[in-house]
Design an enzyme around this catalytic site. Structure first.
Site, PDB file in Angstrom:
ATOM      1  N   GLY A   1       0.846  -1.188   0.000  1.00 55.49           N
ATOM      2  CA  GLY A   1       0.000   0.000   0.000  1.00 55.49           C
ATOM      3  C   GLY A   1       0.881   1.238   0.000  1.00 55.49           C
ATOM      4  N   THR A   2       1.958   1.185   0.769  1.00 53.72           N
ATOM      5  CA  THR A   2       2.882   2.317   0.865  1.00 53.72           C
ATOM      6  C   THR A   2       3.452   2.693  -0.502  1.00 53.72           C
ATOM      7  OG1 THR A   2       3.441   1.690   3.113  1.00 53.72           O
ATOM      8  CG2 THR A   2       5.039   3.078   1.964  1.00 53.72           C
TER       9      THR A   2
ATOM     10  N   SER B   1      -4.011  -2.336  -0.300  1.00 53.32           N
ATOM     11  CA  SER B   1      -2.975  -3.243   0.189  1.00 53.32           C
ATOM     12  C   SER B   1      -3.593  -4.623   0.413  1.00 53.32           C
ATOM     13  CB  SER B   1      -2.418  -2.694   1.506  1.00 53.32           C
ATOM     14  OG  SER B   1      -1.561  -3.630   2.095  1.00 53.32           O
TER      15      SER B   1
ATOM     16  N   HIS C   1      -2.652  -7.257   2.324  1.00 55.92           N
ATOM     17  CA  HIS C   1      -2.677  -7.925   3.628  1.00 55.92           C
ATOM     18  C   HIS C   1      -3.789  -7.430   4.536  1.00 55.92           C
ATOM     19  CE1 HIS C   1      -0.720  -4.854   6.292  1.00 55.92           C
ATOM     20  NE2 HIS C   1      -0.207  -4.442   5.159  1.00 55.92           N
TER      21      HIS C   1
ATOM     22  N   CYS D   1       2.212   1.261  12.669  1.00 49.39           N
ATOM     23  CA  CYS D   1       3.487   1.526  12.023  1.00 49.39           C
ATOM     24  C   CYS D   1       4.350   2.431  12.890  1.00 49.39           C
ATOM     25  CB  CYS D   1       3.277   2.172  10.670  1.00 49.39           C
ATOM     26  SG  CYS D   1       2.003   1.345   9.746  1.00 49.39           S
TER      27      CYS D   1
HETATM   28  N1  PLP Z   1      -2.649   3.207   4.481  1.00 50.26           N
HETATM   29  C1  PLP Z   1      -3.331   2.747   5.530  1.00 50.26           C
HETATM   30  C2  PLP Z   1      -4.597   3.423   5.917  1.00 50.26           C
HETATM   31  C3  PLP Z   1      -2.866   1.631   6.249  1.00 50.26           C
HETATM   32  O1  PLP Z   1      -3.535   1.196   7.302  1.00 50.26           O
HETATM   33  C4  PLP Z   1      -1.666   1.014   5.813  1.00 50.26           C
HETATM   34  C5  PLP Z   1      -1.078  -0.142   6.500  1.00 50.26           C
HETATM   35  O2  PLP Z   1      -1.319  -0.762   7.338  1.00 50.26           O
HETATM   36  C6  PLP Z   1      -0.998   1.532   4.706  1.00 50.26           C
HETATM   37  C7  PLP Z   1      -1.516   2.625   4.075  1.00 50.26           C
HETATM   38  C8  PLP Z   1       0.290   0.923   4.205  1.00 50.26           C
HETATM   39  O3  PLP Z   1       0.069  -0.287   3.546  1.00 50.26           O
HETATM   40  P1  PLP Z   1       1.249  -1.379   3.470  1.00 50.26           P
HETATM   41  O4  PLP Z   1       1.366  -1.941   4.863  1.00 50.26           O
HETATM   42  O5  PLP Z   1       0.767  -2.399   2.477  1.00 50.26           O
HETATM   43  O6  PLP Z   1       2.464  -0.682   3.032  1.00 50.26           O
END
Ligand code: PLP
Length: 364
Positions: A50-51, A180, A182, A306
């Site tokens: 997602g990032t 994302s 997961h 995070c």
């Molecule tokens: N955006 C939101 C709202 C999230 O909750 C997350 C991750 O948990 C992300 C972005 C980032 O996704 P990823 O963990 O796949 O990098």
């Protein structure tokens, strides 16, 4: 995903038979995914998280539209993938407006209206917040931006919303969404960006013409197969999934405040994602509480997962003007389709005692 680690391990797109077949399978995944939320196959860019999708959405548009302006708009409650990217662009000469939210985590549309300028090229507003669950009125915000200037690109981080809210890019009206895998029961390290046709983007990873020139690098075939399958399971079932987790969450939202003195629910009471229950407890250390719950087999989070390596209170709770002392005692319970009434009952049995013990240790 398993066959793609063993039998079907050759390179997709290579000229030999197996490569051509794999390329067809990837394109098939792309088409099936796009159909699920109203996009088309060519608009899907597979990424590694997602990032990464968020980085591509923001940097991709910011760089491609530099000739039109250097102003970007987002909110104070975004995931760090958005905030850190914006901050880096600020250091490179962009001007960024971080919109405030009210005590429920909601944006005021008037704030967005007054932030728009002739130099604005991109807006990034998340749909459901991953920490407190509050849902922004995206469609209304999008209409306002379109009336001001239809060429401003609008991105939404729908990572926390997908699989629980009805995801249809036509209804939302945005130009880009980040997803994302997961968060939906799919593999870790798999994401995608949907980009409406015609939205100008510069790649941030260069090196070949894969993903129609928008993201170079060898495709992670098992991950792509995995995200496609996860979305095929989760998106059409979003309303049943929401009903299930919503019923469980309601038990927590009623049960926790009635069994823990001084518990405060954070996030909007009605405009909220059905699977996130967030609370703040006074005279409690959130991190220590997580350890207590972990010992009892309950996997929970505090603030932003995070940011859990840092001891700072969550930026989302700060933006909602939750007093720091209260924000430090935050607990976030995220539910999924596999959770049951028994799980919720277990939390309601364990939590009050854990908090009472912690408060007793602190002294009254
Ligand atoms: N955006 C939101 C709202 C999230 O909750 C997350 C991750 O948990 C992300 C972005 C980032 O996704 P990823 O963990 O796949 O990098």
């Amino acid at each position: 995903m398993a066959p793609y680690f063993t039998d079907k391990w050759l390179s997709p797109g290579a000229l030999y038979r197996e490569g051509r077949a794999l390329k067809r399978e990837l394109d098939d995944s792309r088409r099936r995914i796009a159909e699920l939320f109203g996009g088309s196959a060519n608009e899907i860019v597979f990424t590694a998280s997602g990032t990464e999708s968020i980085n591509l959405a923001i940097r991709g548009v910011a760089f491609a539209s530099q000739h039109r302006g250097h102003h970007l708009i987002t909110t104070q409650i975004e995931h760090r993938a958005v905030l850190d990217t914006m901050r880096q662009l600020e250091r490179q000469g962009w001007q960024v407006t971080y919109l405030p939210v009210d005590g429920d985590g909601l944006l005021n549309p008037a704030d967005l209206a007054s932030a728009l300028t002739d130099a604005t090229t991109l807006i990034s507003i998340m749909w459901a917040n991953n920490e407190v669950g509050t849902i922004q009125p995206l469609a209304e915000l999008v209409r306002m931006v379109r009336d001001f200037n239809p060429s401003i690109a609008i991105h939404s981080d729908v990572v926390a919303a997908a699989g629980y809210l009805p995801l249809d890019v036509t209804d939302l009206g945005v130009d880009m969404v980040s997803i994302s895998a997961h968060k939906l029961g799919g593999p870790k390290g798999a994401g995608l960006l949907w980009v409406r046709r015609g939205v100008l983007q510069q790649p941030i990873i260069t090196g070949d013409d894969r993903e129609r020139g928008r993201r170079a690098g060898m495709e992670n075939v098992p991950a792509i197969v995995g995200i496609a399958r996860a979305l095929e399971i989760a998106l059409p079932a979003a309303s049943t999934r929401a009903e299930h987790v919503g019923r469980l969450c309601d038990q927590l939202l009623v049960g926790v405040p009635s069994s823990v003195p001084g518990a405060v629910i954070t996030g909007h009471r009605t405009q909220r994602a059905p699977h996130i229950a967030s609370f703040c407890f006074e005279r409690v250390d959130g991190e220590a509480l997580l350890q207590q719950l972990d010992v009892q087999g309950i996997a929970a989070a505090s603030g932003s997962a995070c940011a859990s390596a840092t001891l700072d209170a969550s930026h989302v709770l700060k933006a909602m003007a939750v007093p720091t002392a209260l924000a430090e005692g935050n607990l976030r319970l995220s539910l999924g389709p596999e959770n049951t009434d028994t799980d919720v009952q277990r939390v309601l049995t364990v939590l009050p005692g854990a908090i009472e013990r912690m408060r007793a240790l602190r002294g009254r």
